[in-house]
Design a protein around this motif. Structure first.
Motif, PDB file in Angstrom:
ATOM      1  N   GLY A 164       6.867  -3.808   9.876  1.00 21.65           N
ATOM      2  CA  GLY A 164       7.409  -2.551   9.004  1.00 21.65           C
ATOM      3  C   GLY A 164       7.427  -3.401   7.523  1.00 21.65           C
ATOM      4  O   GLY A 164       6.987  -2.747   6.611  1.00 21.65           O
ATOM      5  N   LYS A 165       7.617  -4.564   7.476  1.00 21.19           N
ATOM      6  CA  LYS A 165       7.646  -5.342   6.157  1.00 21.19           C
ATOM      7  C   LYS A 165       6.442  -5.518   5.544  1.00 21.19           C
ATOM      8  O   LYS A 165       6.229  -5.426   4.462  1.00 21.19           O
ATOM      9  CB  LYS A 165       8.717  -6.659   6.270  1.00 21.19           C
ATOM     10  N   SER A 166       5.582  -5.855   6.516  1.00 23.09           N
ATOM     11  CA  SER A 166       4.124  -5.930   5.907  1.00 23.09           C
ATOM     12  C   SER A 166       3.637  -4.788   5.554  1.00 23.09           C
ATOM     13  O   SER A 166       2.856  -4.695   4.557  1.00 23.09           O
ATOM     14  CB  SER A 166       3.182  -6.587   7.148  1.00 23.09           C
ATOM     15  N   GLY A 167       4.193  -3.537   6.125  1.00 23.32           N
ATOM     16  CA  GLY A 167       3.490  -2.294   5.775  1.00 23.32           C
ATOM     17  C   GLY A 167       4.193  -1.931   4.201  1.00 23.32           C
ATOM     18  O   GLY A 167       3.503  -1.289   3.598  1.00 23.32           O
ATOM     19  N   ILE A 168       5.358  -2.376   4.074  1.00 24.59           N
ATOM     20  CA  ILE A 168       5.845  -2.244   2.738  1.00 24.59           C
ATOM     21  C   ILE A 168       5.330  -2.718   1.646  1.00 24.59           C
ATOM     22  O   ILE A 168       4.902  -2.320   0.755  1.00 24.59           O
ATOM     23  CB  ILE A 168       7.425  -2.716   2.791  1.00 24.59           C
ATOM     24  N   GLU A 169       4.731  -4.041   1.877  1.00 27.36           N
ATOM     25  CA  GLU A 169       4.033  -4.982   1.228  1.00 27.36           C
ATOM     26  C   GLU A 169       2.716  -4.147   0.806  1.00 27.36           C
ATOM     27  O   GLU A 169       2.001  -4.205  -0.477  1.00 27.36           O
ATOM     28  CB  GLU A 169       3.985  -6.329   1.667  1.00 27.36           C
ATOM     29  N   GLY A 170       1.868  -3.870   1.957  1.00 27.69           N
ATOM     30  CA  GLY A 170       0.746  -3.057   1.601  1.00 27.69           C
ATOM     31  C   GLY A 170       0.972  -1.965   0.686  1.00 27.69           C
ATOM     32  O   GLY A 170      -0.010  -1.615  -0.101  1.00 27.69           O
ATOM     33  N   TYR A 171       1.837  -1.057   0.961  1.00 25.70           N
ATOM     34  CA  TYR A 171       2.144   0.273   0.298  1.00 25.70           C
ATOM     35  C   TYR A 171       2.244  -0.006  -1.128  1.00 25.70           C
ATOM     36  O   TYR A 171       1.753   0.677  -1.930  1.00 25.70           O
ATOM     37  CB  TYR A 171       3.454   0.795   0.996  1.00 25.70           C
ATOM     38  N   VAL A 172       3.362  -1.107  -1.418  1.00 24.53           N
ATOM     39  CA  VAL A 172       3.716  -1.302  -2.801  1.00 24.53           C
ATOM     40  C   VAL A 172       2.310  -1.741  -3.582  1.00 24.53           C
ATOM     41  O   VAL A 172       2.051  -1.462  -4.781  1.00 24.53           O
ATOM     42  CB  VAL A 172       4.748  -2.349  -2.928  1.00 24.53           C
ATOM     43  N   LYS A 173       1.513  -2.659  -2.780  1.00 20.27           N
ATOM     44  CA  LYS A 173       0.330  -3.091  -3.483  1.00 20.27           C
ATOM     45  C   LYS A 173      -0.547  -1.794  -4.082  1.00 20.27           C
ATOM     46  O   LYS A 173      -1.073  -1.937  -5.153  1.00 20.27           O
ATOM     47  CB  LYS A 173      -0.411  -4.133  -2.815  1.00 20.27           C
ATOM     48  N   SER A 174      -0.699  -1.133  -3.064  1.00 19.70           N
ATOM     49  CA  SER A 174      -1.725   0.030  -3.513  1.00 19.70           C
ATOM     50  C   SER A 174      -1.129   1.149  -4.384  1.00 19.70           C
ATOM     51  O   SER A 174      -1.965   1.388  -5.260  1.00 19.70           O
ATOM     52  CB  SER A 174      -1.818   0.704  -1.998  1.00 19.70           C
ATOM     53  N   VAL A 175       0.245   1.624  -4.273  1.00 19.18           N
ATOM     54  CA  VAL A 175       0.417   2.324  -5.224  1.00 19.18           C
ATOM     55  C   VAL A 175       0.731   1.717  -6.768  1.00 19.18           C
ATOM     56  O   VAL A 175       0.611   2.554  -7.596  1.00 19.18           O
ATOM     57  CB  VAL A 175       1.808   2.871  -4.920  1.00 19.18           C
ATOM     58  N   ALA A 176       0.855   0.264  -6.756  1.00 22.08           N
ATOM     59  CA  ALA A 176       1.239  -0.236  -8.089  1.00 22.08           C
ATOM     60  C   ALA A 176      -0.299  -0.212  -8.626  1.00 22.08           C
ATOM     61  O   ALA A 176      -0.285  -0.033  -9.808  1.00 22.08           O
ATOM     62  CB  ALA A 176       1.302  -1.796  -7.858  1.00 22.08           C
ATOM     63  N   ARG A 177      -1.398  -0.502  -7.979  1.00 25.28           N
ATOM     64  CA  ARG A 177      -2.706  -0.087  -8.489  1.00 25.28           C
ATOM     65  C   ARG A 177      -2.859   1.302  -8.816  1.00 25.28           C
ATOM     66  O   ARG A 177      -3.459   1.572 -10.025  1.00 25.28           O
ATOM     67  CB  ARG A 177      -3.875  -0.578  -7.610  1.00 25.28           C
ATOM     68  N   GLU A 178      -2.459   2.157  -8.157  1.00 22.29           N
ATOM     69  CA  GLU A 178      -2.785   3.451  -8.426  1.00 22.29           C
ATOM     70  C   GLU A 178      -1.873   4.109  -9.673  1.00 22.29           C
ATOM     71  O   GLU A 178      -2.248   5.020 -10.285  1.00 22.29           O
ATOM     72  CB  GLU A 178      -2.326   4.487  -7.379  1.00 22.29           C
ATOM     73  N   TRP A 179      -0.664   3.579  -9.755  1.00 19.21           N
ATOM     74  CA  TRP A 179       0.200   3.990 -10.546  1.00 19.21           C
ATOM     75  C   TRP A 179       0.523   3.347 -11.888  1.00 19.21           C
ATOM     76  O   TRP A 179       1.099   3.768 -12.943  1.00 19.21           O
ATOM     77  CB  TRP A 179       1.672   4.486  -9.996  1.00 19.21           C
ATOM     78  N   GLY A 180      -0.151   2.251 -11.822  1.00 16.18           N
ATOM     79  CA  GLY A 180      -0.192   1.163 -13.130  1.00 16.18           C
ATOM     80  C   GLY A 180      -0.239   1.783 -14.419  1.00 16.18           C
ATOM     81  O   GLY A 180       0.258   1.788 -15.630  1.00 16.18           O
ATOM     82  N   GLY A 181      -1.202   2.681 -14.652  1.00 14.77           N
ATOM     83  CA  GLY A 181      -1.798   3.494 -15.544  1.00 14.77           C
ATOM     84  C   GLY A 181      -0.782   4.612 -16.240  1.00 14.77           C
ATOM     85  O   GLY A 181      -0.757   4.971 -17.326  1.00 14.77           O
TER      86      GLY A 181
END
Length: 276
Positions: A164-181
């Motif tokens: 579960g916690k690894s999943g959170i980390e993967g999710y946050v990394k992906s959306v950080a890339r998508e939403w940074g702009g």
């Protein structure tokens, strides 16, 4: 709680989940001490009121909101209410986290689903709904999600929690890339061993020998103090971290420098969850 070191928060209106105890409570109290208006979220309103009592005299304001974060409908209603009151919340500390110990061979589909639901699904419900109005407007935002050092260690006894916690980390990394702009920053803090409120009884049961064995596996030779995990979280929410996104910061006293530390000494499958 008074900060040993501080830098201005990016936003002085924020939400903290898991604020009824442990690390979430510590973050809420520190934010109030810095003058922020903080929506504190937890399952039990009475625990949130205890947090408010501890903040008496602080320049900031704590506003209690009870919510079951595993329920996406309830989470949507939570944010809608807050947004109606004052617009999107631009800072979020998602601290509603725990670790459950159970030998892998004893994990059932039901127990795996339950742990994933209270970790990964809860984080998704909260972070995704928080970001939605920010993406639709010109508001920026910053969020921090709590995971655990167990996610990267191959730690025995926590296969479902680690997933579960690894999943959170993967999710946050992906959306950080998508939403940074869009001006949204998202990071993760992974605590090591912090004997805080929710897990205090667990730690109190340990013998001197068990404690000695546990601390020997940590580079600094002791367990963490609440202020030592609250500080890094507040840093992530501050102006000093303005160029930081998609990162995972492990705060465990160097516990990852030693071989896998396993479940805490004396903890069996039948024993309960605790902050981690």
């Amino acid at each position: 709680m008074s900060a040993v070191w501080s830098t201005p928060l990016v936003h002085d209106r924020m939400m903290v989940t898991g604020a009824g105890s442990g690390i979430g409570r510590g973050v809420a109290l520190e934010a109030a001490a810095r003058g922020a208006t903080v929506y504190i979220v937890g399952r039990r309103i009475e625990r949130l009121k205890e947090t408010i009592a501890l903040a008496e005299g602080a320049p900031g304001t704590l506003i209690p909101l009870a919510c079951d974060l595993t329920d996406p409908v309830a989470v949507d209603a939570l944010f809608t209410g807050v947004e109606t009151e004052g617009g999107p919340v631009q800072a979020l500390a998602h601290c509603a986290a725990s670790v459950q110990y159970q030998p892998a061979r004893e994990i059932t589909f039901e127990s795996f689903s339950q742990v994933i639901g209270t970790t990964l699904f809860t984080a998704f419900n909260t972070l995704h709904r928080w970001a939605r109005p920010l993406l639709d407007t010109e508001f920026d935002g910053v969020a921090v999600a709590l995971t655990s050092s167990v996610a990267h260690r191959g730690t025995p006894g926590v296969a479902h929690s680690s997933a579960g916690k690894s999943g959170i980390e993967g999710y946050v990394k992906s959306v950080a890339r998508e939403w940074g702009g869009s001006g949204i920053r998202m990071n993760v803090v992974g605590p090591g061993r912090f004997p805080v409120e929710k897990s205090k009884d667990m730690w109190d049961r340990l013998t001197a020998e068990e404690n000695s064995t546990g601390t020997a596996r940590i580079a600094v030779g002791r367990y963490g103090r609440l202020s030592e995990i609250v500080g890094p979280i507040m840093f992530m929410l501050s102006e000093a971290a303005g160029f930081l996104t998609g990162e995972v910061l492990h705060v465990g006293g160097g516990d990852r420098l030693t071989p896998a530390i396993g479940a805490p000494p004396g903890i069996t499958a039948a024993q309960a969850t605790g902050d981690a």
